[in-house]
Design a protein around this motif. Sequence first.
Motif, mmCIF file in Angstrom:
data_model
loop_
_atom_site.group_PDB
_atom_site.id
_atom_site.type_symbol
_atom_site.label_atom_id
_atom_site.label_comp_id
_atom_site.label_asym_id
_atom_site.label_seq_id
_atom_site.Cartn_x
_atom_site.Cartn_y
_atom_site.Cartn_z
ATOM 1 N N LEU A 138 0.853 -1.185 0.000
ATOM 2 C CA LEU A 138 0.000 0.000 0.000
ATOM 3 C C LEU A 138 0.890 1.237 0.000
ATOM 4 N N TYR A 139 0.446 2.272 -0.698
ATOM 5 C CA TYR A 139 1.177 3.536 -0.674
ATOM 6 C C TYR A 139 0.175 4.686 -0.738
ATOM 7 N N ASP A 140 0.640 5.868 -0.367
ATOM 8 C CA ASP A 140 -0.214 7.052 -0.451
ATOM 9 C C ASP A 140 0.686 8.291 -0.438
ATOM 10 N N ASP A 163 0.566 23.506 0.596
ATOM 11 C CA ASP A 163 1.479 23.703 -0.539
ATOM 12 C C ASP A 163 2.936 23.405 -0.209
ATOM 13 N N PHE A 164 3.286 23.418 1.090
ATOM 14 C CA PHE A 164 4.686 23.262 1.467
ATOM 15 C C PHE A 164 4.929 22.068 2.396
ATOM 16 N N HIS A 165 3.942 21.189 2.511
ATOM 17 C CA HIS A 165 4.104 19.985 3.335
ATOM 18 C C HIS A 165 3.446 18.793 2.640
ATOM 19 N N TYR A 166 4.274 17.786 2.298
ATOM 20 C CA TYR A 166 3.784 16.575 1.650
ATOM 21 C C TYR A 166 3.985 15.389 2.600
ATOM 22 N N ARG A 167 3.029 14.474 2.575
ATOM 23 C CA ARG A 167 3.117 13.282 3.428
ATOM 24 C C ARG A 167 3.130 12.024 2.562
ATOM 25 N N PHE A 168 4.178 11.194 2.740
ATOM 26 C CA PHE A 168 4.336 9.956 1.982
ATOM 27 C C PHE A 168 4.115 8.758 2.907
ATOM 28 N N PHE A 169 3.495 7.727 2.388
ATOM 29 C CA PHE A 169 3.146 6.556 3.189
ATOM 30 C C PHE A 169 3.365 5.292 2.368
ATOM 31 N N PHE A 177 -0.430 -8.458 10.806
ATOM 32 C CA PHE A 177 0.671 -7.537 11.100
ATOM 33 C C PHE A 177 1.058 -6.763 9.840
ATOM 34 N N VAL A 178 1.457 -5.515 10.059
ATOM 35 C CA VAL A 178 1.749 -4.627 8.943
ATOM 36 C C VAL A 178 2.996 -3.811 9.254
ATOM 37 N N THR A 179 3.917 -3.727 8.302
ATOM 38 C CA THR A 179 5.002 -2.761 8.418
ATOM 39 C C THR A 179 4.575 -1.493 7.686
ATOM 40 N N ALA A 180 5.013 -0.351 8.192
ATOM 41 C CA ALA A 180 4.625 0.914 7.556
ATOM 42 C C ALA A 180 5.710 1.962 7.761
ATOM 43 N N PHE A 181 5.727 2.931 6.861
ATOM 44 C CA PHE A 181 6.691 4.029 6.925
ATOM 45 C C PHE A 181 5.989 5.302 6.490
ATOM 46 N N VAL A 182 6.048 6.326 7.336
ATOM 47 C CA VAL A 182 5.470 7.634 7.022
ATOM 48 C C VAL A 182 6.595 8.658 6.992
ATOM 49 N N LEU A 183 6.620 9.465 5.932
ATOM 50 C CA LEU A 183 7.644 10.509 5.804
ATOM 51 C C LEU A 183 6.975 11.815 5.410
ATOM 52 N N ASP A 184 7.268 12.869 6.166
ATOM 53 C CA ASP A 184 6.775 14.216 5.871
ATOM 54 C C ASP A 184 7.894 15.054 5.272
ATOM 55 N N LEU A 185 7.595 15.686 4.150
ATOM 56 C CA LEU A 185 8.538 16.618 3.520
ATOM 57 C C LEU A 185 8.120 18.036 3.859
#
Length: 335
Positions: A132-134, A140-146, A199-207
């Motif tokens: 899964l991704y998102d 406008d200046f903050h993006y969230r990746f999942f 069970f799920v592995t996940a990674f969230v990154l904010d730019l």
Amino acid sequence: IISNGKEGVVGQNLFELDSIKDTEFEVIYRNALDGIPFYADNILYKSPIVQEELFINLVVVPIFDQNSERVISVLTMFYDNTQKAIAEKTIQEDLKLAQNIQKKILVRDFETFQYANIKLYFSPMMEVGGDLYDVYKLDDFHYRFFVADATGHGIQSAMITMLIKNEYDKFKKLEVAPNVILMQLNTAFTSNYNNLNAFVTAFVLDLDIKNSSISFASTGHPEQYLITKDGIKSLRPKGPLIGVSNYITVELGIEEIHEGDKVLLFTDGVYEETSKSKEIIGEERFLHDIVYVNRERSSVELVDIIVDEIQSWRLGKDADDDITIMCFDYKRPLM
């Protein structure tokens, strides 16, 4: 025909039956008389006995004389596979629908993310998968990746990721740190679906575009990469898998990011692919021989190279796992 169990059939010339004449069966049997065997599943056949269309599994084998020079008989074995074939067709239709649904709910239009040149590769192992991704624009200046990966493969893991997405969508708009997002996601998932033992592995990154920084958090996900002009930084903050416990503690990581730097996010399918000789790519080979060697390429080029390397590694063999790769180049705005 020597024996069939039906009156009026025994003793007939096979090639005079309407169900055989001028059909693929006549070719199959005549080939068998020439010594050519035949094997096939789910052949559509209109039975003259029950007057219905059936799906049959068919084996036609020539029998030779003692000197193996002349065909003296033809052995035919068939199995009525109609019910199973219809069930399999229904399952395939359902899987196709599930595949279309999964594609619809996953974002693929990244044109509005003007400060991140995003390249995506998403390839389930089967019709549907457990990756899964998102990507979400907080402003406008903050993006969230999942990126997330449910344990297992196929329909079961796909259902789990759909549940995860449903819960994640409730939290992704919150202006809180990535580790808080993952802790809330875990609590919601375990509270609502604790009986699933999933069970799920996940990674969230904010730019953060204004401050040229990234903040990130992980729940048991493989280390991800920040690729800079000086090399590659591992992004692997601590955190247990989603589903392990109702309440978990997840570490927050923070790094600076500069013009031209890249962030590479992925699931473990990228390095768990095996060759025909069962040799695995492995994390070290993936990092050093693929990512590091091509670190100066653009995000688009890098993802394409990774995909080509994976496909070359397995040499036409079916995939071993779902694969998701998401990479972006950071473009610093003029302030």
